[in-house]
Scaffold this active site. Structure first.
Site, PDB file in Angstrom:
ATOM      1  N   ASP A 124       1.023  -1.408   0.454  1.00  0.00           N
ATOM      2  CA  ASP A 124       0.270   0.035   0.098  1.00  0.00           C
ATOM      3  C   ASP A 124       0.879   1.308   0.105  1.00  0.00           C
ATOM      4  O   ASP A 124       1.388   1.452   1.315  1.00  0.00           O
ATOM      5  CB  ASP A 124      -0.818   0.232   0.905  1.00  0.00           C
ATOM      6  N   GLU A 126       2.688   4.821  -0.325  1.00  0.00           N
ATOM      7  CA  GLU A 126       1.756   6.319   0.421  1.00  0.00           C
ATOM      8  C   GLU A 126       2.991   6.754  -0.796  1.00  0.00           C
ATOM      9  O   GLU A 126       3.600   7.281  -1.489  1.00  0.00           O
ATOM     10  CB  GLU A 126       2.719   7.088   1.266  1.00  0.00           C
ATOM     11  N   ASP A 224      -3.108   1.495  -6.709  1.00  0.00           N
ATOM     12  CA  ASP A 224      -1.172   1.183  -6.230  1.00  0.00           C
ATOM     13  C   ASP A 224      -0.471   1.255  -7.549  1.00  0.00           C
ATOM     14  O   ASP A 224       0.357   1.273  -7.658  1.00  0.00           O
ATOM     15  CB  ASP A 224      -1.333   0.369  -4.999  1.00  0.00           C
ATOM     16  N   HIS A 283      -2.726   6.627   7.250  1.00  0.00           N
ATOM     17  CA  HIS A 283      -1.957   6.881   6.155  1.00  0.00           C
ATOM     18  C   HIS A 283      -0.397   6.334   6.543  1.00  0.00           C
ATOM     19  O   HIS A 283       0.116   6.853   5.558  1.00  0.00           O
ATOM     20  CB  HIS A 283      -2.450   7.661   6.098  1.00  0.00           C
ATOM     21  N   ASP A 288      -1.221   0.231   7.242  1.00  0.00           N
ATOM     22  CA  ASP A 288      -2.112   0.421   6.225  1.00  0.00           C
ATOM     23  C   ASP A 288      -1.895  -1.014   5.604  1.00  0.00           C
ATOM     24  O   ASP A 288      -3.205  -1.738   5.286  1.00  0.00           O
ATOM     25  CB  ASP A 288      -2.000   1.450   5.031  1.00  0.00           C
TER      26      ASP A 288
END
Length: 339
Positions: A124, A126, A224, A283, A288
């Site tokens: 996941d 960022e 993603d 986040h 996550d």
């Protein structure tokens, strides 16, 4: 990134269809069936089309009985079988139905013996962002986490996390800092994306993924891989890595398995419906990913056969059919630079 994904179109759960071939094994099984065929190629005693067998009538009658049970009766019966008792009523019903179904089919030897993914790699990302998520803004990956789930032990076995220095917008917005908790100092000291990707590849190789052990990537949604990684590879002038060309979109898997609409497949809602709370900082890419891994583990415990359902081809997002042959991701390699 949940904040960015909520503003992005997401593929809806698949329409009702025949049960998909399994990929990641539910608990207590060393092998799963694939298209109801045994490894020697012979059709099993009861194929997916042979519903005349009395065992299916037994399963249907049991499902009807379960549908009439109260939440407390469901929890009591689940506890009797030492199964998880948390979750909303529909989840508890699904869990108990799958338990009875698998018990009945195993008694009748309807489950053939075929290998499954040994591991699932949850990712996941960022990425850089601005308030309002303007469409012209170019997102760059600034955190690359991987959570390794062992599908046999149903545990998180290992984790990887590195931050990434952005190139196009090297200065993070205050909105991005507040949202992700990633500071300017952290990304300034980080490696660029090609080096971080090389470190990811080496980390996966050390765990013998794609060689000794089969595995699949898993994400919370399509973006993603189909957007963030795709864009980042173009920015960094490298080809898209082959090991990430197919993945399990857990939102789609969750929606299809528990028969819920798309608006109930957000990370926090999935956790809530399964009777769990978010653990960590929202986040944070690693946190996550860990929470997504918890959902995947619970789905496996509930009898869901997680398998690849999306891929990227020619830069475009595509759906993988449930009837497609089961294939693990290839051994990870560092992609070549673009000309």
């Amino acid at each position: 990134m949940e904040e960015q994904k909520e503003n992005c179109p997401e593929a809806a759960p698949d329409e009702a269809r025949a049960p998909p071939a399994p990929a990641a094994c539910p608990p207590g099984r060393q092998h799963c069936r694939i298209n109801d065929q045994e490894t020697n190629g012979k059709t099993s005693a009861a194929s997916s089309n042979d519903f005349s067998d009395p065992v299916y009538k037994e399963i249907s009658l049991t499902n009807g009985y379960i549908n009439r049970m109260t939440r407390e009766e469901l929890r009591s019966k689940l506890a009797e079988f030492k199964l998880e008792t948390r979750g909303v009523k529909d989840v508890l019903k699904k869990r108990l139905k799958n338990y009875y179904k698998k018990q009945k089919l195993m008694q009748k030897e309807h489950i053939s013996r075929e290998s499954c993914y040994d591991y699932i790699c949850v990712v996941d990302f960022e990425a850089t962002c601005e308030e309002g998520n303007p469409p012209e803004f170019v997102h760059e990956i600034i955190e690359f986490p991987v959570v390794l789930v062992n599908t046999r032990t149903l545990e998180i076995e290992d984790t990887f996390q590195q931050y990434v220095k952005p190139e196009i917008n090297p200065k993070l917005s205050n909105f991005c800092i507040n949202l992700t908790g990633i500071t300017q100092d952290v990304v300034d000291k980080a490696d660029t994306f090609p080096q971080v990707l090389q470190n990811v590849v080496e980390w996966m190789r050390q765990r013998e993924l794609g060689t000794k052990y089969s595995y699949s990537m898993l994400t919370d949604g399509s973006w993603d891989m189909s957007k963030f990684l795709n864009i980042q590879c173009r920015i960094s002038r490298i080809k898209y890595p082959s090991f990430a060309k197919k993945w399990i979109n857990i939102r789609k898997s969750y929606g299809n398995f528990y028969k819920v609409p798309r608006n109930q497949t957000k990370l926090t809602i999935m956790l809530e419906k399964l009777g769990m709370n978010y653990d960590g900082r929202p986040h944070s890419g690693l946190d996550d990913s860990k929470n997504i891994a918890r959902i995947a583990i619970r789905m496996l415990q509930d009898g869901c056969d997680l398998r690849v359902n999306e891929r990227i081809h020619g830069g475009q997002l595509m759906t993988v059919s449930s009837s497609a042959p089961l294939e693990g991701a290839p051994a990870p390699q560092m992609p070549r630079y673009r000309n």
